[in-house]
Enzyme design. Sequence first.
Site, PDB file in Angstrom:
ATOM      1  N   LYS A  48       0.785  -1.242   0.000  1.00  0.00           N
ATOM      2  CA  LYS A  48       0.000   0.000   0.000  1.00  0.00           C
ATOM      3  C   LYS A  48       0.816   1.291   0.000  1.00  0.00           C
ATOM      4  CE  LYS A  48      -3.382  -0.938  -0.683  1.00  0.00           C
ATOM      5  NZ  LYS A  48      -3.691  -1.527  -2.034  1.00  0.00           N
ATOM      6  N   HIS A 109       7.027  -7.264  -2.278  1.00  0.00           N
ATOM      7  CA  HIS A 109       6.771  -6.617  -0.984  1.00  0.00           C
ATOM      8  C   HIS A 109       7.687  -7.205   0.090  1.00  0.00           C
ATOM      9  CE1 HIS A 109       3.424  -4.324  -2.369  1.00  0.00           C
ATOM     10  NE2 HIS A 109       2.518  -5.271  -2.343  1.00  0.00           N
ATOM     11  N   SER A 139      -4.707   2.618   4.409  1.00  0.00           N
ATOM     12  CA  SER A 139      -4.868   2.029   3.085  1.00  0.00           C
ATOM     13  C   SER A 139      -4.908   0.491   3.168  1.00  0.00           C
ATOM     14  CB  SER A 139      -3.723   2.487   2.190  1.00  0.00           C
ATOM     15  OG  SER A 139      -3.909   2.024   0.871  1.00  0.00           O
TER      16      SER A 139
HETATM   17  P1  A3P Z   1      -5.159   4.811  -0.688  1.00  0.00           P
HETATM   18  O1  A3P Z   1      -5.797   3.538  -0.214  1.00  0.00           O
HETATM   19  O2  A3P Z   1      -4.660   5.646   0.442  1.00  0.00           O
HETATM   20  O3  A3P Z   1      -6.021   5.582  -1.621  1.00  0.00           O
HETATM   21  P2  A3P Z   1      -0.253  -0.102  -3.667  1.00  0.00           P
HETATM   22  O4  A3P Z   1      -0.275   0.094  -5.147  1.00  0.00           O
HETATM   23  O5  A3P Z   1       1.104  -0.169  -3.079  1.00  0.00           O
HETATM   24  O6  A3P Z   1      -1.160  -1.196  -3.245  1.00  0.00           O
HETATM   25  O7  A3P Z   1      -0.837   1.253  -3.033  1.00  0.00           O
HETATM   26  C1  A3P Z   1      -2.177   1.612  -3.182  1.00  0.00           C
HETATM   27  C2  A3P Z   1      -2.349   3.025  -2.704  1.00  0.00           C
HETATM   28  O8  A3P Z   1      -1.760   3.928  -3.655  1.00  0.00           O
HETATM   29  C3  A3P Z   1      -3.810   3.438  -2.573  1.00  0.00           C
HETATM   30  O9  A3P Z   1      -3.842   4.398  -1.516  1.00  0.00           O
HETATM   31  C4  A3P Z   1      -4.052   4.048  -3.937  1.00  0.00           C
HETATM   32  O10 A3P Z   1      -5.167   4.889  -4.004  1.00  0.00           O
HETATM   33  C5  A3P Z   1      -2.755   4.825  -4.115  1.00  0.00           C
HETATM   34  N1  A3P Z   1      -2.498   5.200  -5.515  1.00  0.00           N
HETATM   35  C6  A3P Z   1      -2.580   4.437  -6.614  1.00  0.00           C
HETATM   36  N2  A3P Z   1      -2.321   5.141  -7.715  1.00  0.00           N
HETATM   37  C7  A3P Z   1      -2.053   6.403  -7.312  1.00  0.00           C
HETATM   38  C8  A3P Z   1      -1.720   7.613  -7.991  1.00  0.00           C
HETATM   39  N3  A3P Z   1      -1.596   7.666  -9.304  1.00  0.00           N
HETATM   40  N4  A3P Z   1      -1.521   8.715  -7.232  1.00  0.00           N
HETATM   41  C9  A3P Z   1      -1.640   8.685  -5.901  1.00  0.00           C
HETATM   42  N5  A3P Z   1      -1.966   7.581  -5.202  1.00  0.00           N
HETATM   43  C10 A3P Z   1      -2.161   6.440  -5.903  1.00  0.00           C
END
Ligand code: A3P
Length: 296
Positions: A48, A109, A139
């Site tokens: 996340k 991860h 998240s």
């Molecule tokens: P939130 O749940 O806080 O919205 P991962 O890809 O490591 O699983 O992380 C997911 C998190 O990154 C989520 O956070 C998601 O919304 C956010 N995320 C994905 N794409 C993004 C972008 N282009 N800009 C900002 N945040 C992004």
Amino acid sequence: LHLEEKHLVPETKEINGILMTKMISDNWDKIWNFQAKPDDLLIATYAKAGTTWTQEIVDMIQNDGDVQKCQRANTFDRHPFIEWTLPPPLNSGLDLANKMPSPRTLKTHLPAQLLPPSFWEEHSKIIYVARNAKDCLVSYYHFSRMNKMVPDPGTWEEYIETFKEGKVLWGSWYDHVKGWWDAKDKHRILYLFYEDMKEDPKREIQKILKFLEKEISEEILNKILYHTSFDIMKQNPMANYTTLPTSIMDHSISPFMRKGMPGDWKNHFTVAQNEEFDKDYKKKMSGSTLTFRTEI
Ligand code: A3P
């Protein structure tokens, strides 16, 4: 992809004290012995922390801003998630990685101490992205509610404790960010922060370009900025995980592309929970030079 309910029982099992899915633990010898290559690029994160975002940026860079090419497949098929293990005939991360022609971009991860040693031996480039603990926790909590492949988070109150104790998949956030922070002094690692990416994505993309030894025009850079913005990625089925069946990820519970904002933790923590969290955080992070911003 055909996953049945029976595959979705999120059993867990530890590897050296780190919680993993049982499928990852049972396949651990093969994962540990994964053969990395010198021209591999690894995107490493705690869950996340902005993995998918970074993957999209890197893919756009590698494809010179060609949006069509970046929509050739789902994020998880473009960049094998090396430790992710699924029951056959489904493709596990290792199978995908081993089938993929070089140069490969891979995702993990794993905490630094569990990274297959061939990555260090082959000096593969690694981009590590870290995100502040409170937003990561929020998240991860919502992700664990909507994703049936990871353990149920329980209540919000319960989850805060589970997270602090590191009893979540891939272990303690605190140890993860510190372990990779220390590793960066010995290896080819670009250590980035989610908050910096949000504050000034252009500046951070330029850091990635330099690290990848790649030059692009201002026009392509602007295209990358647009295509990898939260709002556009949220609409992109090849990046937003909506192509998975709802029996795996139920976006009606909480979308994968949820908020994408630093500081959302303020909408979740009570004042007392926050004070308690900060006290524990100080103890766990003491002695490290690593610092985070919890808002921008
Ligand atoms: P939130 O749940 O806080 O919205 P991962 O890809 O490591 O699983 O992380 C997911 C998190 O990154 C989520 O956070 C998601 O919304 C956010 N995320 C994905 N794409 C993004 C972008 N282009 N800009 C900002 N945040 C992004």
